[in-house]
Design an enzyme around this catalytic site. Structure first.
Site: not given
Length: 89
Positions: A36, A39, A41
């Site tokens: 990921h 967003h 991260y």
């Protein structure tokens, strides 16, 4: 506490942690993993010029900012026997 820049040792350890997690996932029968990089991260923080103010090989140009996420992807791909993807947004 305010965030601090990761040291090169921190980067190496974090990459190893991703690899170890992927390896354990494969051993448990997981068939697919998605990294990921969105967003806010960690991998996204390296990609973003807003959050990445590094002046070394991991900051500045897009080529440098994508270096750590790609190193993680390549290392995980070598360690994980299943399908691997990366979410970037």
């Amino acid at each position: 506490a305010p965030p601090t820049e990761m040291s090169l040792a921190d980067i190496a350890q974090t990459k190893a942690d991703f690899v170890n997690t992927a390896r354990r996932s494969h051993e448990l029968g997981i068939e697919a993993v998605e990294l990921h990089a969105a967003h806010g991260y960690l991998l996204h923080q390296f990609l973003s010029p807003i959050s990445n103010h590094r002046t070394d090989a991991y900051g500045g140009s897009f080529e440098n900012r994508i270096r750590f996420p790609m190193e993680v992807f390549q290392a995980v791909r070598e360690a994980f026997g299943g399908t691997l993807g990366m979410r970037i947004s």
